[in-house]
Scaffold this motif. Structure first.
Motif, PDB file in Angstrom:
ATOM      1  N   LEU A   1       0.814  -1.209   0.000  1.00  0.00           N
ATOM      2  CA  LEU A   1       0.000   0.000   0.000  1.00  0.00           C
ATOM      3  C   LEU A   1       0.850   1.263   0.000  1.00  0.00           C
ATOM      4  CD1 LEU A   1      -2.849   1.188   0.065  1.00  0.00           C
ATOM      5  CD2 LEU A   1      -2.754   1.096   2.561  1.00  0.00           C
ATOM      6  N   GLN A   2       1.989   1.231   0.697  1.00  0.00           N
ATOM      7  CA  GLN A   2       2.851   2.419   0.785  1.00  0.00           C
ATOM      8  C   GLN A   2       3.436   2.804  -0.571  1.00  0.00           C
ATOM      9  OE1 GLN A   2       5.254   0.212   3.548  1.00  0.00           O
ATOM     10  NE2 GLN A   2       7.064   0.275   2.230  1.00  0.00           N
ATOM     11  N   ASP A   3       3.426   1.855  -1.519  1.00  0.00           N
ATOM     12  CA  ASP A   3       3.973   2.125  -2.851  1.00  0.00           C
ATOM     13  C   ASP A   3       2.879   2.308  -3.895  1.00  0.00           C
ATOM     14  OD1 ASP A   3       6.643   1.811  -1.922  1.00  0.00           O
ATOM     15  OD2 ASP A   3       6.417  -0.372  -2.028  1.00  0.00           O
ATOM     16  N   ILE A   4       1.667   2.657  -3.458  1.00  0.00           N
ATOM     17  CA  ILE A   4       0.530   2.752  -4.367  1.00  0.00           C
ATOM     18  C   ILE A   4       0.759   3.777  -5.478  1.00  0.00           C
ATOM     19  CG2 ILE A   4      -0.741   4.506  -3.074  1.00  0.00           C
ATOM     20  CD1 ILE A   4      -3.307   2.891  -3.662  1.00  0.00           C
ATOM     21  N   GLY A   5       1.643   4.728  -5.232  1.00  0.00           N
ATOM     22  CA  GLY A   5       1.943   5.744  -6.240  1.00  0.00           C
ATOM     23  C   GLY A   5       2.558   5.171  -7.506  1.00  0.00           C
ATOM     24  N   MET A   6       3.031   3.917  -7.441  1.00  0.00           N
ATOM     25  CA  MET A   6       3.616   3.279  -8.615  1.00  0.00           C
ATOM     26  C   MET A   6       2.553   2.816  -9.609  1.00  0.00           C
ATOM     27  SD  MET A   6       6.467   0.961  -6.610  1.00  0.00           S
ATOM     28  CE  MET A   6       7.016   0.150  -8.126  1.00  0.00           C
ATOM     29  N   LEU A   7       1.287   2.766  -9.158  1.00  0.00           N
ATOM     30  CA  LEU A   7       0.202   2.278 -10.002  1.00  0.00           C
ATOM     31  C   LEU A   7      -0.654   3.431 -10.509  1.00  0.00           C
ATOM     32  CD1 LEU A   7      -1.028  -0.727  -7.805  1.00  0.00           C
ATOM     33  CD2 LEU A   7       0.685  -0.756  -9.622  1.00  0.00           C
ATOM     34  N   GLU A   8      -1.350   3.179 -11.609  1.00  0.00           N
ATOM     35  CA  GLU A   8      -2.320   4.137 -12.117  1.00  0.00           C
ATOM     36  C   GLU A   8      -3.688   3.836 -11.523  1.00  0.00           C
ATOM     37  OE1 GLU A   8      -2.458   4.322 -16.336  1.00  0.00           O
ATOM     38  OE2 GLU A   8      -0.316   4.756 -16.582  1.00  0.00           O
ATOM     39  N   PHE A   9      -4.429   4.881 -11.196  1.00  0.00           N
ATOM     40  CA  PHE A   9      -5.778   4.688 -10.669  1.00  0.00           C
ATOM     41  C   PHE A   9      -6.734   4.384 -11.819  1.00  0.00           C
ATOM     42  CE2 PHE A   9      -3.664   7.029  -7.314  1.00  0.00           C
ATOM     43  CZ  PHE A   9      -4.159   6.428  -6.167  1.00  0.00           C
ATOM     44  N   PRO A  10      -7.826   3.607 -11.548  1.00  0.00           N
ATOM     45  CA  PRO A  10      -8.203   3.032 -10.258  1.00  0.00           C
ATOM     46  C   PRO A  10      -7.347   1.815  -9.903  1.00  0.00           C
ATOM     47  CG  PRO A  10      -9.709   2.273 -11.929  1.00  0.00           C
ATOM     48  CD  PRO A  10      -8.791   3.253 -12.609  1.00  0.00           C
TER      49      PRO A  10
ATOM     50  N   LEU B   1      -7.919   7.584  -0.899  1.00  0.00           N
ATOM     51  CA  LEU B   1      -7.029   6.948   0.074  1.00  0.00           C
ATOM     52  C   LEU B   1      -7.196   7.523   1.466  1.00  0.00           C
ATOM     53  CD1 LEU B   1      -3.691   6.607  -1.940  1.00  0.00           C
ATOM     54  CD2 LEU B   1      -5.170   4.751  -1.161  1.00  0.00           C
ATOM     55  N   LEU B   2      -7.597   8.800   1.534  1.00  0.00           N
ATOM     56  CA  LEU B   2      -7.764   9.440   2.840  1.00  0.00           C
ATOM     57  C   LEU B   2      -8.879   8.778   3.643  1.00  0.00           C
ATOM     58  CD1 LEU B   2      -7.480  13.178   1.665  1.00  0.00           C
ATOM     59  CD2 LEU B   2      -5.697  11.745   2.703  1.00  0.00           C
ATOM     60  N   LEU B   3      -9.819   8.159   2.933  1.00  0.00           N
ATOM     61  CA  LEU B   3     -10.952   7.518   3.613  1.00  0.00           C
ATOM     62  C   LEU B   3     -10.751   6.015   3.779  1.00  0.00           C
ATOM     63  CD1 LEU B   3     -13.834   9.317   1.660  1.00  0.00           C
ATOM     64  CD2 LEU B   3     -12.937   9.907   3.925  1.00  0.00           C
ATOM     65  N   LEU B   4      -9.629   5.490   3.261  1.00  0.00           N
ATOM     66  CA  LEU B   4      -9.430   4.049   3.223  1.00  0.00           C
ATOM     67  C   LEU B   4      -9.428   3.423   4.617  1.00  0.00           C
ATOM     68  CD1 LEU B   4      -8.914   1.572   1.454  1.00  0.00           C
ATOM     69  CD2 LEU B   4      -6.469   2.038   1.657  1.00  0.00           C
ATOM     70  N   GLY B   5      -8.663   4.005   5.530  1.00  0.00           N
ATOM     71  CA  GLY B   5      -8.578   3.446   6.878  1.00  0.00           C
ATOM     72  C   GLY B   5      -9.933   3.383   7.558  1.00  0.00           C
TER      73      GLY B   5
ATOM     74  N   GLY C   1      -5.141  -8.730  12.379  1.00  0.00           N
ATOM     75  CA  GLY C   1      -4.293  -9.766  11.799  1.00  0.00           C
ATOM     76  C   GLY C   1      -4.177  -9.690  10.291  1.00  0.00           C
ATOM     77  N   LYS C   2      -5.046  -8.919   9.661  1.00  0.00           N
ATOM     78  CA  LYS C   2      -4.988  -8.741   8.209  1.00  0.00           C
ATOM     79  C   LYS C   2      -4.507  -7.332   7.871  1.00  0.00           C
ATOM     80  CE  LYS C   2      -8.546 -12.088   6.838  1.00  0.00           C
ATOM     81  NZ  LYS C   2      -8.786 -12.732   8.091  1.00  0.00           N
ATOM     82  N   SER C   3      -3.652  -6.777   8.716  1.00  0.00           N
ATOM     83  CA  SER C   3      -3.271  -5.370   8.571  1.00  0.00           C
ATOM     84  C   SER C   3      -2.304  -5.124   7.415  1.00  0.00           C
ATOM     85  CB  SER C   3      -2.658  -4.852   9.879  1.00  0.00           C
ATOM     86  OG  SER C   3      -1.541  -5.638  10.238  1.00  0.00           O
ATOM     87  N   LYS C   4      -1.653  -6.163   6.871  1.00  0.00           N
ATOM     88  CA  LYS C   4      -0.790  -5.970   5.706  1.00  0.00           C
ATOM     89  C   LYS C   4      -1.682  -5.789   4.482  1.00  0.00           C
ATOM     90  CE  LYS C   4       2.988  -7.991   2.997  1.00  0.00           C
ATOM     91  NZ  LYS C   4       3.878  -9.153   2.801  1.00  0.00           N
ATOM     92  N   ILE C   5      -1.618  -4.599   3.896  1.00  0.00           N
ATOM     93  CA  ILE C   5      -2.501  -4.243   2.785  1.00  0.00           C
ATOM     94  C   ILE C   5      -1.685  -4.090   1.511  1.00  0.00           C
ATOM     95  CG2 ILE C   5      -4.257  -2.614   1.971  1.00  0.00           C
ATOM     96  CD1 ILE C   5      -5.038  -4.037   4.508  1.00  0.00           C
ATOM     97  N   ILE C   6      -2.270  -4.548   0.403  1.00  0.00           N
ATOM     98  CA  ILE C   6      -1.619  -4.385  -0.889  1.00  0.00           C
ATOM     99  C   ILE C   6      -2.516  -3.566  -1.819  1.00  0.00           C
ATOM    100  CG2 ILE C   6      -0.321  -6.540  -0.740  1.00  0.00           C
ATOM    101  CD1 ILE C   6      -2.464  -7.718  -2.699  1.00  0.00           C
ATOM    102  N   ALA C   7      -1.918  -3.051  -2.868  1.00  0.00           N
ATOM    103  CA  ALA C   7      -2.658  -2.375  -3.934  1.00  0.00           C
ATOM    104  C   ALA C   7      -2.353  -3.102  -5.233  1.00  0.00           C
ATOM    105  CB  ALA C   7      -2.255  -0.918  -4.027  1.00  0.00           C
TER     106      ALA C   7
END
Length: 396
Positions: free
Chosen positions: A128-137, A160-164, A175-181
């Motif tokens: 998730l921290q590297d989401i800037g590498m992808l194009e939206f959506p 992303l501001l509302l994601l959390g 336990g599922k706190s590791k998030i990917i994009a």
């Protein structure tokens, strides 16, 4: 006759498959549904609290529950959520994959690296921290498991501001706190069911996946079941990819590979290195008993008998089967009267009387078979209408 114990959040399909094959089946399960209780010689309900997080459960707790049966088990099958808990340390025959392989396969970020290194088509995947590498959506989801319940389509950086907040509202456990994009891929969700030994893999079915199906759930990406077979011109390619991925990973038994069929062809999404949710529709459509086939695969045997039909034979008989998972639209408490009403139709995963069901939680599954996909869908929709009318009798 062998005594087999299945341990997982939801084990009904595996237990009932084993029961039909003539094995003595036992379960440690979070739901202990009515039909599981009818098929199991013994069962214990897991106390999981809020959320489906196996990291809260210690191996010594499970060991105590196993010993509590007072049964000399011939084999243990790790089910959903318990694939990496460490059963290999117990003195039983474990009919599950190597936990070290499972750790790579169950983590969608690590698995994407495996696919990229082999140039297998898959969505570009980053933390998730590297989401800037992808194009939206993009698609944001837990790295491990989730059943699509916590998957969210993020259309812009502002979202992303509302994601959390949205993930917390959805009830995602820590336990599922590791998030990917992931790159958002448009297409038809499908899967391939595979039986494998260490040196041989056979794709036995291509399945349509019901994802976010509006007449089953209000959640846009929730897994809602399967229809088997799924007719697609990409079937042979998907089977070839699935068989080779399973073999290279060294997986044994019943395993599955999920795809999205895009305009450019099939794209691999993930591997389910365990029994899959498609078990019911695959068994109904093919005549294969998957628990028995799973056990034999661990003995190094894949029987290509008359029970395992090739695609042409299955197509000529025009046998289709489906399972649809109905999610709740409110909180409710199951009663004996309503449960008995539901048992009048072709259903499974039936809640026991007194079972509390939360909003957006699975309530029950409907089963159907027919000569076409449309017939299967029509029968499932009729069952869902009956179920909704019956559930209206329940208090919130």
């Amino acid at each position: 006759m062998m005594n087999i114990l299945v341990i997982g959040f939801s084990t009904r399909s595996i237990v009932c498959s084993g029961f039909r094959a003539g094995y003595n089946m036992y379960a440690i399960d979070a739901f202990c549904d009515h039909d599981l209780q009818q098929c199991a010689k013994g069962f214990v309900k897991l106390d999981i609290g809020e959320g489906f997080d196996a990291s809260k459960i210690r191996l010594d707790e499970i060991t105590g529950l196993i010993e509590g049966f007072g049964v000399d088990f011939d084999a243990i099958i790790p089910g959903s959520g318990f694939e990496t808990i460490g059963f290999e340390r117990l003195p039983y025959w474990i009919l599950g994959n190597d936990p070290r392989i499972m750790a790579e396969v169950s983590d969608k970020h690590l698995f994407s690296i495996f696919l990229k290194n082999r140039r297998i088509a898959h969505p570009e995947t980053v933390l998730l921290q590297d989401i800037g590498m992808l194009e939206f959506p993009v698609m944001v989801k837990p790295a491990c498991s989730g059943g699509g319940i916590f998957n969210m389509k993020v259309k812009s950086p502002e979202d992303l501001l509302l994601l959390g907040t949205k993930l917390n509202e959805a009830g995602m456990p820590p336990g599922k706190s590791k998030i990917i994009a992931q790159e958002f891929v448009e297409g038809i969700p499908a899967s391939v069911s595979v039986l494998s030994t260490k040196d041989r893999a056979v794709a036995i079915a291509v399945n349509e996946q019901l994802i976010g199906t509006s007449w089953l759930t209000e959640m846009p990406f929730a897994y809602c079941g399967n229809i088997t077979p799924f007719e697609t011109p990409h079937a042979s390619e998907m089977k070839y990819i699935a068989e080779n991925v399973i073999l290279e990973l060294g997986l044994v038994g019943s395993n599955g590979v999920d795809f999205i069929i895009t305009d450019d062809g099939p794209v691999v999404i993930e591997v389910n290195a365990r029994f899959q949710g498609s078990l019911d529709s695959v068994e109904m459509a093919t005549g294969i008993n998957l628990l028995d086939a799973h056990l034999k695969a661990f003995e190094g045997i894949i029987e290509m008998s008359s029970e395992i039909k090739d695609e042409k034979e299955n197509s000529s008989k025009n046998k289709y089967a489906g399972r649809g998972i109905l999610y709740s639209d409110r909180k409710m408490l199951m009663t004996e009267t309503v449960r008995d009403m539901l048992l009048e139709i072709n259903v499974c995963d039936v809640p026991v009387a007194g079972q509390a069901i939360g909003t957006d939680e699975p309530v029950i599954s409907v089963l159907s078979s027919g000569k076409s996909r449309d017939e299967v869908i029509c029968k499932m929709k009729d069952s869902v209408m009956f179920i909704r009318e019956s559930l209206n009798l329940l208090e919130s």
